[in-house]
Write an enzyme that holds these catalytic residues in place. Structure first.
Site, PDB file in Angstrom:
ATOM      1  N   ASP A  14      20.957  24.885  18.075  1.00 19.82           N
ATOM      2  CA  ASP A  14      20.217  24.071  19.048  1.00 19.82           C
ATOM      3  C   ASP A  14      20.270  22.634  18.557  1.00 19.82           C
ATOM      4  OD1 ASP A  14      18.479  23.334  21.171  1.00 19.82           O
ATOM      5  OD2 ASP A  14      16.773  23.399  19.811  1.00 19.82           O
ATOM      6  N   HIS A 190      12.122  24.115  24.596  1.00 27.33           N
ATOM      7  CA  HIS A 190      10.748  23.834  24.191  1.00 27.33           C
ATOM      8  C   HIS A 190       9.702  24.360  25.176  1.00 27.33           C
ATOM      9  CE1 HIS A 190      12.895  21.203  21.546  1.00 27.33           C
ATOM     10  NE2 HIS A 190      11.799  20.693  21.022  1.00 27.33           N
TER      11      HIS A 190
HETATM   12  N1  DGL Z   1      17.212  21.809  23.158  1.00 23.92           N
HETATM   13  C1  DGL Z   1      17.108  20.944  24.300  1.00 23.92           C
HETATM   14  C2  DGL Z   1      17.260  21.776  25.573  1.00 23.92           C
HETATM   15  O1  DGL Z   1      16.977  22.955  25.596  1.00 23.92           O
HETATM   16  C3  DGL Z   1      15.790  20.204  24.315  1.00 23.92           C
HETATM   17  C4  DGL Z   1      15.686  19.132  23.249  1.00 23.92           C
HETATM   18  C5  DGL Z   1      16.764  18.074  23.382  1.00 23.92           C
HETATM   19  O2  DGL Z   1      16.714  17.271  24.329  1.00 23.92           O
HETATM   20  O3  DGL Z   1      17.652  18.063  22.531  1.00 23.92           O
HETATM   21  O4  DGL Z   1      17.646  21.252  26.572  1.00 23.92           O
END
Ligand code: DGL
Length: 274
Positions: A14, A190
């Site tokens: 991630d 999130h």
């Molecule tokens: N991991 C990102 C998503 O699921 C959220 C955090 C980011 O903007 O990097 O889109």
């Protein structure tokens, strides 16, 4: 070179810590699997970056995971799942699973009114990837979307409930609430942590789709299908890598994961294979 055997690990990445919500679900339903998690904490957030940049980051993260003994890559980031997953598939024949398709499938299954809402980062919403995926599964479903850029920092700060949180959620979601949707996809790593507050704002008639839960199920199905599921009767190992200081990752990450994190290693990205 990655060997695709049942002993290999599942590599998960991630942009930061949010993907731990996906890892938690995989740990819950596949406890015997070895898991390697990479959080690109030095370059988070991805959700505000261009398609090209997200694709480059995605390939660099996958390159690191491929240097480990992995049998599957899970893209636990919605933004990368929306715009960067094909770039990864171009560099490997290891199966790659994202969070977008499982979430879209669950939404299509659930909606009776044929009206689905999707919330996510700016990059995810701008890509229209959820819309395309849902429409490709069932063309007559209306998909309404909304980028909610403040939700990620709220969660990062641990603001998950309370009047201020609900006021912010209401501000973003009021139009979706009025639009008559019966299903809302939480299209960002999130957002499952804000589930209670989002549910309170949207009301109980709207079903929230948690991509983390759906993705873990899809991982289990794919491993079965490919004969790659671990037959071990012991709990698998868990390894954690980050690209910035491990301290913040540990503090917030333990809340995402719902358990303690033992060791966290810092690596350099782009990762060079010797
Ligand atoms: N991991 C990102 C998503 O699921 C959220 C955090 C980011 O903007 O990097 O889109």
């Amino acid at each position: 070179m990655s060997r695709k055997t049942e002993d290999g690990a599942i590599g998960i990445f991630d942009s930061g810590i949010g993907g731990l919500t996906v890892m938690r679900e995989i740990m819950r339903i596949l406890p015997q699997e070895n898991l390697i998690y990479l959080g690109d904490t030095a370059r988070v957030p991805y959700g505000i970056r261009s398609r090209e940049t997200v694709q480059r980051y995605a390939v660099e993260n996958a390159t690191f995971l491929l240097s480990q003994n992995i049998k599957l890559i899970v893209v636990a980031c919605n933004t990368v799942s929306a715009v960067g997953i094909d770039a990864i598939r171009e560099i490997t024949d290891v199966p790659v699973i994202g969070v977008l398709k499982p979430g879209a499938r669950a939404a299509v299954k659930n909606t009776v009114k044929k009206r689905v809402g999707v919330i996510g980062t700016e990059a995810t919403i701008q890509s229209s990837a959820y819309q395309k995926e849902i429409k490709s599964l069932k063309n007559d479903i209306d998909v309404l979307t909304k980028a909610c850029p403040l939700f990620v920092p709220l969660v990062e700060e641990g603001w998950l409930e309370g009047d201020i949180v609900e006021a912010i959620i209401s501000t973003y979601l009021s139009e979706l609430k009025e639009s008559g949707i019966d299903t809302l996809v939480l299209g960002c790593t999130h957002y499952p942590l804000l589930k209670k507050s989002i549910q309170r704002v949207m009301g109980n008639e709207v079903r929230l789709i948690d991509s983390a839960v759906e993705t873990a199920r899809a991982v289990r199905e794919l491993l079965h299908e490919k004969g790659l599921i671990s037959s071990s009767d012991k709990q698998g190992y868990r390894a954690f890598y980050v690209t910035d200081s491990p301290d913040r990752f540990r503090n917030i990450g333990e809340r995402f994961l719902g358990c303690q994190i033992q060791e966290i290693k810092k690596i350099q990205i782009p990762y060079r294979i010797n």
